[in-house]
Design an enzyme around this catalytic site. Structure first.
Site, PDB file in Angstrom:
ATOM      1  N   ASP A  81       0.892  -1.090  -0.482  1.00 36.08           N
ATOM      2  CA  ASP A  81      -0.094  -0.169   0.095  1.00 36.08           C
ATOM      3  C   ASP A  81       0.586   1.197   0.521  1.00 36.08           C
ATOM      4  O   ASP A  81       1.929   1.306   0.932  1.00 36.08           O
ATOM      5  CB  ASP A  81      -0.506  -0.068   1.289  1.00 36.08           C
ATOM      6  CG  ASP A  81      -2.209   0.414   1.465  1.00 36.08           C
ATOM      7  OD1 ASP A  81      -2.669   1.360   0.153  1.00 36.08           O
ATOM      8  OD2 ASP A  81      -2.704   1.304   2.366  1.00 36.08           O
ATOM      9  N   HIS A  82       0.642   2.107  -0.850  1.00 36.36           N
ATOM     10  CA  HIS A  82       1.506   3.068  -1.421  1.00 36.36           C
ATOM     11  C   HIS A  82       3.064   2.631  -1.044  1.00 36.36           C
ATOM     12  O   HIS A  82       4.304   4.300  -0.157  1.00 36.36           O
ATOM     13  CB  HIS A  82       0.744   4.159   0.387  1.00 36.36           C
ATOM     14  CG  HIS A  82      -0.287   4.919   0.365  1.00 36.36           C
ATOM     15  ND1 HIS A  82      -0.797   6.048  -0.203  1.00 36.36           N
ATOM     16  CD2 HIS A  82      -1.761   4.379   1.312  1.00 36.36           C
ATOM     17  CE1 HIS A  82      -1.675   6.285  -0.383  1.00 36.36           C
ATOM     18  NE2 HIS A  82      -2.151   5.295   0.724  1.00 36.36           N
ATOM     19  N   HIS A 174      -7.148  10.652   5.221  1.00 37.75           N
ATOM     20  CA  HIS A 174      -6.633   9.211   5.562  1.00 37.75           C
ATOM     21  C   HIS A 174      -6.368   9.924   7.103  1.00 37.75           C
ATOM     22  O   HIS A 174      -6.286  10.689   7.158  1.00 37.75           O
ATOM     23  CB  HIS A 174      -5.277   9.009   5.228  1.00 37.75           C
ATOM     24  CG  HIS A 174      -5.685   7.942   3.655  1.00 37.75           C
ATOM     25  ND1 HIS A 174      -3.735   8.748   2.282  1.00 37.75           N
ATOM     26  CD2 HIS A 174      -5.077   6.987   3.437  1.00 37.75           C
ATOM     27  CE1 HIS A 174      -4.116   7.823   1.907  1.00 37.75           C
ATOM     28  NE2 HIS A 174      -4.544   6.639   1.371  1.00 37.75           N
ATOM     29  N   HIS A 202      -9.421   4.878  -1.248  1.00 39.76           N
ATOM     30  CA  HIS A 202      -8.450   5.425  -0.077  1.00 39.76           C
ATOM     31  C   HIS A 202      -9.457   6.431   0.719  1.00 39.76           C
ATOM     32  O   HIS A 202     -10.447   6.998   0.651  1.00 39.76           O
ATOM     33  CB  HIS A 202      -7.535   5.885  -0.254  1.00 39.76           C
ATOM     34  CG  HIS A 202      -6.297   5.271  -1.434  1.00 39.76           C
ATOM     35  ND1 HIS A 202      -5.029   4.297  -0.747  1.00 39.76           N
ATOM     36  CD2 HIS A 202      -6.804   4.673  -2.697  1.00 39.76           C
ATOM     37  CE1 HIS A 202      -4.516   4.129  -0.874  1.00 39.76           C
ATOM     38  NE2 HIS A 202      -4.735   4.142  -2.880  1.00 39.76           N
ATOM     39  N   GLY A 203      -8.837   5.789   2.038  1.00 43.18           N
ATOM     40  CA  GLY A 203      -9.192   7.004   3.215  1.00 43.18           C
ATOM     41  C   GLY A 203     -10.392   6.372   3.187  1.00 43.18           C
ATOM     42  O   GLY A 203     -11.743   6.957   3.591  1.00 43.18           O
ATOM     43  N   GLY A 204     -10.885   5.549   3.282  1.00 44.84           N
ATOM     44  CA  GLY A 204     -12.788   4.548   3.272  1.00 44.84           C
ATOM     45  C   GLY A 204     -13.406   4.854   4.662  1.00 44.84           C
ATOM     46  O   GLY A 204     -14.438   4.751   5.487  1.00 44.84           O
ATOM     47  N   SER A 205     -12.029   4.912   6.168  1.00 38.86           N
ATOM     48  CA  SER A 205     -12.820   4.633   7.286  1.00 38.86           C
ATOM     49  C   SER A 205     -13.324   6.517   7.728  1.00 38.86           C
ATOM     50  O   SER A 205     -13.072   7.276   7.697  1.00 38.86           O
ATOM     51  CB  SER A 205     -11.546   5.186   8.258  1.00 38.86           C
ATOM     52  OG  SER A 205     -10.516   3.649   7.985  1.00 38.86           O
ATOM     53  N   ASN A 224     -10.873   0.994   0.645  1.00 40.55           N
ATOM     54  CA  ASN A 224      -9.428   1.056   1.501  1.00 40.55           C
ATOM     55  C   ASN A 224      -9.806   1.057   3.072  1.00 40.55           C
ATOM     56  O   ASN A 224     -10.185   2.381   3.322  1.00 40.55           O
ATOM     57  CB  ASN A 224      -8.139   1.407   1.495  1.00 40.55           C
ATOM     58  CG  ASN A 224      -7.391   0.861  -0.364  1.00 40.55           C
ATOM     59  OD1 ASN A 224      -7.533   0.440  -0.366  1.00 40.55           O
ATOM     60  ND2 ASN A 224      -6.710   1.651  -0.515  1.00 40.55           N
ATOM     61  N   THR A 227      -7.188   3.296   9.330  1.00 41.06           N
ATOM     62  CA  THR A 227      -7.565   3.981  11.240  1.00 41.06           C
ATOM     63  C   THR A 227      -8.813   3.141  11.606  1.00 41.06           C
ATOM     64  O   THR A 227      -8.213   2.389  12.448  1.00 41.06           O
ATOM     65  CB  THR A 227      -8.103   5.063  10.911  1.00 41.06           C
ATOM     66  OG1 THR A 227      -6.993   6.197   9.764  1.00 41.06           O
ATOM     67  CG2 THR A 227      -8.511   5.763  12.154  1.00 41.06           C
TER      68      THR A 227
HETATM   69  P1  13P Z   1      -7.497   5.448   6.709  1.00 40.55           P
HETATM   70  O1  13P Z   1      -7.428   5.085   7.258  1.00 40.55           O
HETATM   71  O2  13P Z   1      -8.565   6.717   6.725  1.00 40.55           O
HETATM   72  O3  13P Z   1      -9.016   4.221   6.836  1.00 40.55           O
HETATM   73  O4  13P Z   1      -7.336   5.208   4.568  1.00 40.55           O
HETATM   74  C1  13P Z   1      -6.954   3.963   4.200  1.00 40.55           C
HETATM   75  C2  13P Z   1      -5.831   3.859   3.561  1.00 40.55           C
HETATM   76  O5  13P Z   1      -6.474   4.622   2.486  1.00 40.55           O
HETATM   77  C3  13P Z   1      -4.806   3.041   2.893  1.00 40.55           C
HETATM   78  O6  13P Z   1      -4.311   3.438   2.233  1.00 40.55           O
HETATM   79 ZN    ZN Z   2      -4.540   5.257   1.144  1.00 42.56          ZN
END
Ligand code: 13P
Ligand code: ZN
Length: 275
Positions: A81-82, A174, A202-205, A224, A227
């Site tokens: 990831d990334h 994120h 991304h940043g699904g939380s 994804n 968090t």
């Molecule tokens: P979050 O931590 O906001 O869920 O994002 C996860 C993510 O995008 C990992 O690449």
């Molecule tokens: Zn991400």
């Protein structure tokens, strides 16, 4: 069963669900996610942040993921990831990753395309599909958010780099949101129809459920979660009975709370029963 990133994403796009990609950090988070995928018969992606590979932790974590995947009858991907550059990518490939993300999204378009294309060529030799990022998906702590991904640039990016999946900036970030994000779902749909590749959110939380579902309807095939999985793990630690000392026993609650969390997200994405 270990499959490649493309093998897991293609049916998702065609059948209108998304595959959950959980950021894992240790054996217990891997176990919680694996148990959830098994129980709900869901395809699943175990992903590891680039920094874990850079710090040598990925070398310990990779065999744990591969062991979990071996024991699963559902399709599963081990994904970087990334990815921060060629070093991290090569490390992840050597550890057996079946999906690679290269993130050069902070660079100008031309440089992002050059670096991403180089990584795609490298990974092709290893038979491993690649996720690129266009339009920077930042942190919820950033002062200002980046611009949304442009459709014309996305078309150019995919044509020149030949990436297999594309992470797009449509309003997520994120970390923990200060207030619920408002996603540009229309933009996601325009990009998806133009590039004809699976999109990655991304940043699904913390993204409201209805918006996650809306994004899937517009071509997002991978979502994804990082968090909130960490929060679920910590919640499990707090639930552990005081006086528990043996570490394997101490870890039983966190495995269970991560499993519950992963099951909730699998259902949200409509991935249950697809394996
Ligand atoms: P979050 O931590 O906001 O869920 O994002 C996860 C993510 O995008 C990992 O690449
Ligand atoms: Zn991400």
């Amino acid at each position: 069963m270990l499959v490649s990133l493309s093998e897991i994403l293609e049916p998702a796009g065609a059948e209108g669900y998304a595959v959950p990609a959980f950021n894992v950090y240790n054996m217990e988070t891997v176990m919680g996610v694996a148990q959830a995928a098994k129980k709900l018969r869901s395809p699943v992606i175990f992903q590891v942040y680039s920094r874990l590979f850079e710090q040598g932790k990925g070398d310990y974590l990779a065999p744990v993921i591969l062991e979990a995947v071996k024991g699963l009858s559902v399709p599963a991907v081990f994904h970087l990831d990334h990815g921060s550059g060629q070093d991290a990518v090569v490390r992840a490939l050597r550890c057996g990753a079946s999906g690679i993300m290269i993130d050069a999204s902070l660079k100008p378009l031309k440089e992002n395309m050059e670096e991403t294309r180089k990584i795609v060529e490298l990974c092709r030799a290893a038979g491993v599909p690649v996720e690129g990022e266009l339009g920077h998906i930042g942190s919820t702590r950033d002062e200002t958010a980046s611009e949304f991904t442009r459709v014309d640039e996305a078309v150019q990016f995919v044509e020149e780099t030949k990436v297999d999946a594309l992470a797009v900036m449509i309003g997520t970030a994120h970390g923990k949101y200060k207030k619920a994000p408002q996603l540009n779902l229309q933009r996601a749909g325009e990009i998806s129809r133009a590039v004809k590749k699976p999109l990655v959110l991304h940043g699904g939380s913390g993204v409201p459920d209805e918006q996650v579902k809306g994004a899937i309807a517009q071509g997002v095939a991978k979502v994804n979660f990082g968090t909130d999985l960490c929060c679920a793990f910590l919640e499990g630690i707090k639930k552990t009975a005081e006086g528990t000392i043996a570490i394997d026993l101490f870890m039983n609650e966190p495995i269970a709370t991560v499993k519950e969390f992963a099951m909730e997200k699998i259902r949200l994405l409509g991935a249950d029963g697809h394996a």
